[in-house]
Design a protein around this motif. Structure first.
Motif, PDB file in Angstrom:
ATOM      1  N   LEU A  14       0.836  -1.208   0.000  1.00 52.90           N
ATOM      2  CA  LEU A  14       0.000   0.000   0.000  1.00 52.90           C
ATOM      3  C   LEU A  14       0.869   1.256   0.000  1.00 52.90           C
ATOM      4  CD1 LEU A  14      -2.952   1.180   0.434  1.00 52.90           C
ATOM      5  CD2 LEU A  14      -2.345   1.292   2.845  1.00 52.90           C
ATOM      6  N   ARG A  15       1.869   1.297   0.873  1.00 51.61           N
ATOM      7  CA  ARG A  15       2.766   2.459   0.936  1.00 51.61           C
ATOM      8  C   ARG A  15       3.529   2.611  -0.365  1.00 51.61           C
ATOM      9  NH1 ARG A  15       6.750   1.781   5.344  1.00 51.61           N
ATOM     10  NH2 ARG A  15       6.103  -0.381   5.537  1.00 51.61           N
ATOM     11  N   ALA A  16       3.939   1.476  -0.933  1.00 56.18           N
ATOM     12  CA  ALA A  16       4.710   1.513  -2.179  1.00 56.18           C
ATOM     13  C   ALA A  16       3.875   2.131  -3.299  1.00 56.18           C
ATOM     14  CB  ALA A  16       5.149   0.108  -2.550  1.00 56.18           C
ATOM     15  N   VAL A  17       2.608   1.708  -3.391  1.00 59.75           N
ATOM     16  CA  VAL A  17       1.732   2.237  -4.435  1.00 59.75           C
ATOM     17  C   VAL A  17       1.549   3.743  -4.261  1.00 59.75           C
ATOM     18  CG1 VAL A  17      -0.644   2.230  -5.297  1.00 59.75           C
ATOM     19  CG2 VAL A  17       0.537   0.085  -4.886  1.00 59.75           C
ATOM     20  N   GLY A  18       1.420   4.177  -3.019  1.00 58.38           N
ATOM     21  CA  GLY A  18       1.251   5.601  -2.765  1.00 58.38           C
ATOM     22  C   GLY A  18       2.509   6.391  -3.052  1.00 58.38           C
ATOM     23  N   ASP A  19       3.650   5.753  -2.862  1.00 54.21           N
ATOM     24  CA  ASP A  19       4.917   6.461  -3.079  1.00 54.21           C
ATOM     25  C   ASP A  19       5.237   6.560  -4.560  1.00 54.21           C
ATOM     26  OD1 ASP A  19       7.280   7.704  -1.932  1.00 54.21           O
ATOM     27  OD2 ASP A  19       8.346   6.048  -2.860  1.00 54.21           O
ATOM     28  N   SER A  20       5.128   5.458  -5.280  1.00 50.69           N
ATOM     29  CA  SER A  20       5.408   5.495  -6.710  1.00 50.69           C
ATOM     30  C   SER A  20       4.584   4.443  -7.449  1.00 50.69           C
ATOM     31  CB  SER A  20       6.894   5.251  -6.969  1.00 50.69           C
ATOM     32  OG  SER A  20       7.098   5.073  -8.345  1.00 50.69           O
ATOM     33  N   PRO A  21       3.434   4.854  -7.985  1.00 45.10           N
ATOM     34  CA  PRO A  21       2.625   3.904  -8.736  1.00 45.10           C
ATOM     35  C   PRO A  21       3.384   3.370  -9.952  1.00 45.10           C
ATOM     36  CG  PRO A  21       1.714   6.134  -8.903  1.00 45.10           C
ATOM     37  CD  PRO A  21       2.808   6.172  -7.874  1.00 45.10           C
ATOM     38  N   GLU A  22       4.265   4.185 -10.510  1.00 40.55           N
ATOM     39  CA  GLU A  22       5.022   3.753 -11.689  1.00 40.55           C
ATOM     40  C   GLU A  22       5.917   2.561 -11.330  1.00 40.55           C
ATOM     41  OE1 GLU A  22       5.017   6.959 -10.625  1.00 40.55           O
ATOM     42  OE2 GLU A  22       3.636   7.813 -12.101  1.00 40.55           O
ATOM     43  N   SER A  23       6.660   2.719 -10.229  1.00 38.63           N
ATOM     44  CA  SER A  23       7.542   1.628  -9.819  1.00 38.63           C
ATOM     45  C   SER A  23       6.736   0.394  -9.431  1.00 38.63           C
ATOM     46  CB  SER A  23       8.412   2.059  -8.637  1.00 38.63           C
ATOM     47  OG  SER A  23       9.275   3.099  -9.014  1.00 38.63           O
ATOM     48  N   LYS A  63      11.756  14.780   6.074  1.00 36.75           N
ATOM     49  CA  LYS A  63      10.716  14.158   6.898  1.00 36.75           C
ATOM     50  C   LYS A  63       9.423  14.047   6.095  1.00 36.75           C
ATOM     51  CE  LYS A  63      11.612  12.632  10.871  1.00 36.75           C
ATOM     52  NZ  LYS A  63      12.690  13.303  11.543  1.00 36.75           N
ATOM     53  N   LEU A  64       9.115  15.120   5.394  1.00 32.54           N
ATOM     54  CA  LEU A  64       7.893  15.159   4.611  1.00 32.54           C
ATOM     55  C   LEU A  64       7.933  14.067   3.545  1.00 32.54           C
ATOM     56  CD1 LEU A  64       5.309  16.861   4.337  1.00 32.54           C
ATOM     57  CD2 LEU A  64       6.447  18.088   2.500  1.00 32.54           C
ATOM     58  N   ARG A  65       9.118  13.956   2.927  1.00 27.24           N
ATOM     59  CA  ARG A  65       9.298  12.966   1.867  1.00 27.24           C
ATOM     60  C   ARG A  65       9.059  11.559   2.394  1.00 27.24           C
ATOM     61  NH1 ARG A  65       8.681  10.602  -1.264  1.00 27.24           N
ATOM     62  NH2 ARG A  65       9.668   9.885  -3.174  1.00 27.24           N
ATOM     63  N   GLU A  66       9.510  11.311   3.623  1.00 26.36           N
ATOM     64  CA  GLU A  66       9.377   9.959   4.155  1.00 26.36           C
ATOM     65  C   GLU A  66       7.968   9.686   4.637  1.00 26.36           C
ATOM     66  OE1 GLU A  66      12.530   8.917   7.040  1.00 26.36           O
ATOM     67  OE2 GLU A  66      13.868   9.723   5.506  1.00 26.36           O
ATOM     68  N   ASN A  67       7.237  10.732   5.003  1.00 25.16           N
ATOM     69  CA  ASN A  67       5.946  10.502   5.635  1.00 25.16           C
ATOM     70  C   ASN A  67       4.752  10.605   4.703  1.00 25.16           C
ATOM     71  OD1 ASN A  67       6.748   9.891   8.244  1.00 25.16           O
ATOM     72  ND2 ASN A  67       7.084  12.036   8.712  1.00 25.16           N
ATOM     73  N   SER A  68       4.851  11.469   3.701  1.00 20.96           N
ATOM     74  CA  SER A  68       3.652  11.664   2.908  1.00 20.96           C
ATOM     75  C   SER A  68       3.705  10.810   1.650  1.00 20.96           C
ATOM     76  CB  SER A  68       3.525  13.139   2.517  1.00 20.96           C
ATOM     77  OG  SER A  68       4.627  13.495   1.719  1.00 20.96           O
ATOM     78  N   PRO A  69       2.534  10.306   1.223  1.00 22.09           N
ATOM     79  CA  PRO A  69       2.493   9.524  -0.011  1.00 22.09           C
ATOM     80  C   PRO A  69       2.809  10.444  -1.199  1.00 22.09           C
ATOM     81  CG  PRO A  69       0.379   9.469   1.168  1.00 22.09           C
ATOM     82  CD  PRO A  69       1.214  10.489   1.834  1.00 22.09           C
ATOM     83  N   ALA A  70       3.922  10.187  -1.883  1.00 22.69           N
ATOM     84  CA  ALA A  70       4.414  11.129  -2.894  1.00 22.69           C
ATOM     85  C   ALA A  70       3.444  11.306  -4.060  1.00 22.69           C
ATOM     86  CB  ALA A  70       5.769  10.672  -3.403  1.00 22.69           C
ATOM     87  N   SER A  71       2.666  10.273  -4.367  1.00 20.56           N
ATOM     88  CA  SER A  71       1.822  10.370  -5.562  1.00 20.56           C
ATOM     89  C   SER A  71       0.422  10.882  -5.230  1.00 20.56           C
ATOM     90  CB  SER A  71       1.719   9.001  -6.231  1.00 20.56           C
ATOM     91  OG  SER A  71       0.907   8.146  -5.447  1.00 20.56           O
ATOM     92  N   GLU A  88      11.141   5.895  -3.108  1.00 20.89           N
ATOM     93  CA  GLU A  88      12.044   6.816  -2.433  1.00 20.89           C
ATOM     94  C   GLU A  88      11.773   6.902  -0.932  1.00 20.89           C
ATOM     95  OE1 GLU A  88      14.233   9.326  -4.012  1.00 20.89           O
ATOM     96  OE2 GLU A  88      14.164   8.077  -5.803  1.00 20.89           O
ATOM     97  N   ALA A  89      10.527   6.791  -0.543  1.00 16.78           N
ATOM     98  CA  ALA A  89      10.193   7.008   0.866  1.00 16.78           C
ATOM     99  C   ALA A  89      10.463   5.765   1.711  1.00 16.78           C
ATOM    100  CB  ALA A  89       8.731   7.409   1.005  1.00 16.78           C
ATOM    101  N   LEU A  90      10.716   4.643   1.059  1.00 12.32           N
ATOM    102  CA  LEU A  90      10.895   3.403   1.809  1.00 12.32           C
ATOM    103  C   LEU A  90      12.382   3.095   1.989  1.00 12.32           C
ATOM    104  CD1 LEU A  90       8.140   1.262   0.063  1.00 12.32           C
ATOM    105  CD2 LEU A  90       7.916   2.817   1.982  1.00 12.32           C
ATOM    106  N   THR A  91      12.659   2.148   2.868  1.00 18.64           N
ATOM    107  CA  THR A  91      14.057   1.798   3.116  1.00 18.64           C
ATOM    108  C   THR A  91      14.550   0.801   2.063  1.00 18.64           C
ATOM    109  OG1 THR A  91      13.510  -0.085   4.499  1.00 18.64           O
ATOM    110  CG2 THR A  91      13.736   2.040   5.603  1.00 18.64           C
ATOM    111  N   VAL A  92      15.865   0.620   2.053  1.00 19.06           N
ATOM    112  CA  VAL A  92      16.488  -0.326   1.136  1.00 19.06           C
ATOM    113  C   VAL A  92      15.849  -1.706   1.287  1.00 19.06           C
ATOM    114  CG1 VAL A  92      18.643  -1.545   0.654  1.00 19.06           C
ATOM    115  CG2 VAL A  92      18.673   0.918   1.107  1.00 19.06           C
ATOM    116  N   LYS A  93      15.700  -2.117   2.535  1.00 19.29           N
ATOM    117  CA  LYS A  93      15.158  -3.430   2.836  1.00 19.29           C
ATOM    118  C   LYS A  93      13.733  -3.569   2.308  1.00 19.29           C
ATOM    119  CE  LYS A  93      14.454  -4.193   7.200  1.00 19.29           C
ATOM    120  NZ  LYS A  93      14.830  -4.306   8.627  1.00 19.29           N
TER     121      LYS A  93
END
Lengths: 310, 524
Positions: free
Chosen positions: A170-179, A293-301, B102-107
């Protein structure tokens, strides 16, 4: 129990009542936004949930069935939102706003004949023994099913998001749907699911309002709670625990505002009503200061339409 | 699956593609392509940008579906439904454009690329094991956005290796590595190949392909135009097959007479604001008019920080950066453009261009400072169009037209456009980062010629690149950056590739002992 304790207990209980619908709606929106979809239709979904829950309870005479009706109706609204934004790829902001406006109108239409009618509110389910403890027993262990459920969901969703593979996806999809797409995850399907969960939760929040908080239907009874829920998600930087904290704080301020008026406090009620929004702006400023911090916390897409191509 | 090769199943290829065809609207990307990869073979897939290599490997990896043709995997006909299916079969892929979060860790990133990942702490152990075994150091718990490009690539490689693949597809893996890093990668790949893993290797670096690959398939305009054994070919003969014609390699020419210093950096230091950024220490650099200065270095040694300061995205003290003797360190990028500084950033999409805008608009965005693109605040559309037309023609940008969105161009063509757009503004100083990353040989040669031409016309050109061969080909002078410190700069004729390799690791050259031979021996 002394008088002051009784007042404190009563105030605490009303805070829980005011916070629970916010908690439902915000937790749902949190999951939706984690998948990268911005659902500005929460207010509309809550209203549809509220009126459907009320109708369900009134017609069947069973409040629990009413709750289910509310959740289901909220989910249907989310499905509509999903069909528009995910399948037809319309703009998420415009669509969300339309869904809210649509929900306001439709709920008023459905609710026309329910105005002034009341239903039996959802009864409390006290936890045996624990609820016998003076003060804390009543405060913590004598509530209706939805209150327990809302708090359990904070635990559950927190675990889901950060500790399970489903949450990671879920987090991955929110961060980069392309990836995600490149790795073979069904982005659109996952977003549909997240969005429908959000709708279901908004529906539950609405059901709480019309079946428990004030067990009756009145037009536009959410009174902006859907928007507060949206603000809460940002306030919480997309973390369930902070949603809990925020919802109870906002609930507290709402109650404070009511009681403040009662006690003749010299603060204009408008000032207190705007506190939650002020707090959100403050948090937005604070979290935006640290780009990382913002980059790590908010869903980029968040809010961006994804077109699955090659 | 992998243990079968001792059985001497002679004649059964690991992967066989037969007349695979894929058509996109308006473009036949693959026209009846055949490909055969033996077990344990390192097989090169060669072709220009847009020749259909990416399309082909995407079909092997299940991201795209072929319109027709068959794929035979270890003797069985398969239709790869999706990447997860490909991974199940034993196919791993390292993407050119990384598919990372980008927001996730390497692991977490590695876990997402696996079909059935183990528990997180177990996975961490496995990651560390693979990293030690193949010499790919990386902290599993760091967030990806804080990593350099080279480190990001390592994630992709480790991710594939964890799956124990029997075919590894690598799309331009060395374009971001130093020669030393590339050498390490080759050791890894040869080790894998000996263990029986086949490798499909896409690269523009033909020298590398000759060193590494046992056979090659060459694509041109979506068609299979031949197979060869790279060791028996020369880079020029392979390039000719890829392009279908000979092309002119950039010639540096003699080091020009030193003109006046046009770009100067004076004891520039800066603490990085990023948690894993590199601090710059006392950087001094002079670039003369008429010369092309190269800066070598492994990714993540302060290049990004230095480039930000040069472009004006981050400001410094006024007299730390000078153009033509004028302090501009405290000026923003528009002011710098007015002073004649143009800039080609590393990231093409989103930094060098706006992907969702047309080429015309992208010309306007950087060109309005020096070109007559604005008329009393209104856009002079015809002038912009003419300029864009010129960039497209002079730099051979292959695109549907000047109204095409920047994001729709292939990497190499977009790079040609961006470089061309900056050069045609006739800058006094041009700062270029990674001019030919992921660009094919023909386009790279064109970009190199253009940069040298610009220098010959009297501009000061600063090229920051990780591609050492490139710098050795085009620079008049070269320096290296390591750990945020800049080495001395040397005339290109004074140093060998090994010398620069040492500079890149922070070792200073003892040039008083002149001749590279003995000095090098002593240093190693």
């Amino acid at each position: 129990m002394s008088d002051s304790m009784t007042i404190l207990l009563a105030a605490s209980l009303t805070i829980i009542g005011a916070a629970t619908p916010l908690l439902f709606a915000a937790l749902g929106e949190l999951i939706t936004e984690r998948s990268g979809v911005l659902n500005l239709g929460v207010e509309g979904m809550m209203l549809i949930g509220a009126v459907s829950a009320f109708a369900g309870a009134l017609i069947t005479g069973n409040t629990y069935i009413g709750v289910l009706c509310g959740a289901f109706a909220g989910m249907l609204m989310a499905l509509l939102h999903g069909y528009l934004t995910l399948t037809l790829m319309t703009n998420q902001v415009a669509t969300g706003l339309s869904i809210t406006i649509f929900g306001v109108g439709l709920s008023a239409l459905i609710g026309l004949e329910f105005v002034g009618v009341t239903v039996e509110p959802l009864s409390n389910l006290p936890v045996p023994l624990l609820s016998e403890i003076p003060f804390f027993g009543t405060l913590l262990f004598d509530h209706n099913l939805l209150v327990y459920l809302s708090v359990a969901l904070v635990f559950g969703l927190s675990f889901f998001i950060f500790k399970t593979r489903g949450g990671l996806i879920l987090r991955a999809v929110g961060d980069s749907p392309e990836s995600s797409h490149a790795l073979g995850y069904p982005v659109i399907k996952i977003r549909y699911m997240a969005l429908m969960f959000g709708g279901l939760m908004a529906g539950l929040g609405g059901a709480y309002l019309s079946l428990i908080y004030t067990p009756m239907w009145s037009e536009n009874m959410t009174a902006g709670r859907g928007w507060v829920a949206l603000a809460l998600v940002v306030f919480a930087t997309w973390k369930p625990w902070r949603v809990l904290l925020g919802a109870y704080m906002f609930g507290g301020v709402t109650i404070l505002q009511l009681h403040g008026q009662g006690f003749g406090l010299d603060i204009p009620s408008q000032f207190l009503s705007m506190l939650p929004y002020l707090a959100t702006i403050l948090v937005l400023v604070l979290i935006s200061r640290d780009r990382l911090k913002l980059r790590e916390n908010s869903p980029a897409s968040l809010g961006r339409t994804f077109r699955p191509t090659a | 699956m992998k243990n079968n090769f001792d059985d001497q199943e002679i004649g059964q290829p690991r992967l066989l593609l037969q007349s695979v065809t894929k058509e996109f609207p308006g473009c036949l990307a693959n026209d009846s392509v055949d490909l055969r990869i033996e077990p344990g073979e390192i097989h090169a897939l060669l072709g220009e940008n847009g020749a259909g290599k990416s399309t082909l490997v995407k079909m092997i990896y299940g991201i795209l579906k072929p319109d027709s043709g068959t794929m035979i995997w270890e003797g069985n006909k398969v239709q790869v439904a999706n990447p997860a299916h490909a991974r199940d079969l034993g196919i791993g892929m390292v993407f050119q454009h990384f598919s990372l979060f980008e927001a996730l860790t390497v692991k977490e990133n590695i876990a997402l690329g696996m079909t059935n990942p183990p528990a997180m702490d177990q996975l961490e152990q496995q990651i560390l094991e693979v990293e030690t075994r193949y010499g790919l150091p990386l902290d599993p718990n760091r967030a990806v956005h804080s990593l350099s490009v080279g480190e990001k690539q390592r994630i992709e490689i480790v991710r594939c290796l964890l799956q124990d693949p029997s075919l590894l597809i690598m799309d331009e893996p060395t374009s971001v590595l130093t020669p030393q890093e590339a050498e390490t990668l080759f050791v890894t790949l040869r080790q894998l190949s000996e263990e029986g893993c086949s490798i499909l290797y896409i690269s523009h670096k033909l020298d590398e392909v000759r060193q590494l690959c046992q056979s090659a398939t060459i694509l041109r305009h979506g068609c299979n135009v031949g197979n060869c054994i790279p060791a028996n070919e020369t880079p020029a003969s392979m390039a000719a097959l890829m392009i279908g014609e000979e092309f002119e390699v950039a010639q540096r020419g003699e080091h020009p007479e030193a003109g006046p210093v046009t770009l100067e950096i004076r004891s520039l230091s800066r603490k990085s604001e990023q948690s894993f950024g590199i601090d710059l220490h006392d950087i001094n650099l002079e670039v003369h008019s008429g010369e092309l200065m190269g800066i070598a270095g492994v990714a993540g040694n302060g290049q990004a920080e230095l480039l930000e300061l040069l472009s004006g995205e981050v400001l410094s003290a006024a007299d730390e950066i000078l153009i033509g003797g004028e302090s501009i360190g405290h000026r923003g990028s528009t002011k710098r453009r007015q002073q004649g500084l143009c800039f080609v950033p590393e990231e093409r999409l989103g930094h060098g261009s706006v992907p969702d805008m047309s080429l015309n608009d992208n010309s306007l965005l950087s060109g309005f400072v020096s070109q007559p693109f604005l008329n009393k605040g209104f856009i002079a559309t015809e002038t912009v169009r003419k300029f864009t037309r010129q960039v497209i023609d002079l730099f051979d940008v292959r695109c549907p037209g000047q109204d095409a969105l920047a994001g729709s161009l292939s990497g190499g063509n977009l790079q040609k456009f961006i470089v061309g757009r900056e050069i045609l503004q006739q800058p006094k100083v041009l700062v270029v980062a990674q001019p030919t990353w992921g660009v094919d040989a023909g386009a790279a040669a064109l970009i190199h010629r253009a940069l040298l031409q610009l220098a010959a016309e009297g501009a000061a050109v600063l090229v920051v690149s990780q591609d050492l061969d490139e710098l050795l080909t085009i620079s008049h002078r070269i320096a290296a950056i390591c750990g945020g410190s800049m080495s001395e700069s040397y005339d290109i004729n004074e140093v060998s590739a090994e010398d620069v390799g040492l500079l890149m690791t922070g070792v200073s050259l003892d040039k008083s002992s002149t001749k590279p031979g003995p000095a090098q021996g002593a240093l190693q």
